[in-house]
Write a protein that holds these residues in place. Structure first.
Motif, short mmCIF file in Angstrom:
data_model
loop_
_atom_site.label_atom_id
_atom_site.label_comp_id
_atom_site.label_asym_id
_atom_site.label_seq_id
_atom_site.Cartn_x
_atom_site.Cartn_y
_atom_site.Cartn_z
N GLU A 165 -9.61 56.11 -41.25
CA GLU A 165 -9.92 57.41 -41.83
C GLU A 165 -10.03 57.34 -43.35
O GLU A 165 -10.85 58.02 -43.97
CB GLU A 165 -8.82 58.39 -41.44
N LYS A 166 -9.23 56.48 -43.96
CA LYS A 166 -9.24 56.31 -45.42
C LYS A 166 -10.33 55.35 -45.89
O LYS A 166 -10.44 55.07 -47.07
CB LYS A 166 -7.88 55.82 -45.90
N GLY A 167 -11.11 54.82 -44.95
CA GLY A 167 -12.20 53.93 -45.32
C GLY A 167 -11.82 52.47 -45.38
O GLY A 167 -12.59 51.63 -45.85
N VAL A 168 -10.62 52.14 -44.92
CA VAL A 168 -10.18 50.75 -44.88
C VAL A 168 -10.88 50.06 -43.71
O VAL A 168 -10.92 50.60 -42.60
CB VAL A 168 -8.64 50.67 -44.71
N SER A 169 -11.42 48.89 -43.95
CA SER A 169 -12.13 48.19 -42.88
C SER A 169 -11.15 47.65 -41.84
O SER A 169 -9.96 47.49 -42.11
CB SER A 169 -12.94 47.02 -43.46
N LEU A 170 -11.69 47.35 -40.68
CA LEU A 170 -10.86 46.78 -39.62
C LEU A 170 -10.27 45.45 -40.07
O LEU A 170 -9.09 45.18 -39.83
CB LEU A 170 -11.68 46.60 -38.34
N ASP A 171 -11.05 44.64 -40.76
CA ASP A 171 -10.55 43.36 -41.23
C ASP A 171 -9.40 43.54 -42.22
O ASP A 171 -8.42 42.79 -42.18
CB ASP A 171 -11.67 42.53 -41.87
N GLU A 172 -9.50 44.53 -43.10
CA GLU A 172 -8.41 44.80 -44.04
C GLU A 172 -7.16 45.26 -43.30
O GLU A 172 -6.05 44.86 -43.64
CB GLU A 172 -8.82 45.86 -45.06
N PHE A 173 -7.34 46.12 -42.29
CA PHE A 173 -6.21 46.56 -41.49
C PHE A 173 -5.52 45.36 -40.87
O PHE A 173 -4.30 45.24 -40.91
CB PHE A 173 -6.67 47.53 -40.39
N LEU A 174 -6.30 44.45 -40.30
CA LEU A 174 -5.73 43.28 -39.65
C LEU A 174 -5.03 42.37 -40.64
O LEU A 174 -4.02 41.73 -40.31
CB LEU A 174 -6.83 42.52 -38.89
N GLU A 175 -5.52 42.31 -41.88
CA GLU A 175 -4.82 41.54 -42.93
C GLU A 175 -3.49 42.20 -43.27
O GLU A 175 -2.49 41.51 -43.50
CB GLU A 175 -5.69 41.45 -44.19
N ASP A 176 -3.48 43.53 -43.32
CA ASP A 176 -2.25 44.26 -43.65
C ASP A 176 -1.21 44.17 -42.53
O ASP A 176 -0.01 44.26 -42.77
CB ASP A 176 -2.56 45.74 -43.92
N PHE A 177 -1.67 44.02 -41.28
CA PHE A 177 -0.79 44.00 -40.12
C PHE A 177 -1.12 42.77 -39.25
O PHE A 177 -1.75 42.89 -38.19
CB PHE A 177 -0.93 45.30 -39.31
#
Length: 80
Positions: free
Chosen positions: A36-48
């Protein structure tokens, strides 16, 4: 067919029963908040890193099936 329990775990002992990615303590809601905030799926996966790409994509697929269901009104009423 995708089995929701293969990707989502709900256990009162983990974050008070909040739905999380199976095998992690990462709430499902976190994925949607990031997107929703515009974070890409790849960035999400890097964060988690405990969440696999397969898990994330499967959860998105489950959400798509729910949101495009012909019975969406009944689902909405049940969730309300």
């Amino acid at each position: 067919m995708t089995n929701i329990k293969d990707y989502i775990n709900i256990d009162q002992e983990i974050l008070g029963g909040q739905p999380v990615f199976k095998g992690t303590r990462v709430p499902i809601e976190t994925l949607f908040l990031h997107l929703e905030k515009g974070v890409s799926l790849d960035e999400f996966l890097e964060d988690f890193p405990t969440v696999s790409k397969e898990q994330a994509i499967s959860v998105l697929g489950i959400a798509e099936k729910i949101m495009t269901s012909k019975n969406i009104e009944k689902l909405y009423e049940a969730a309300a």
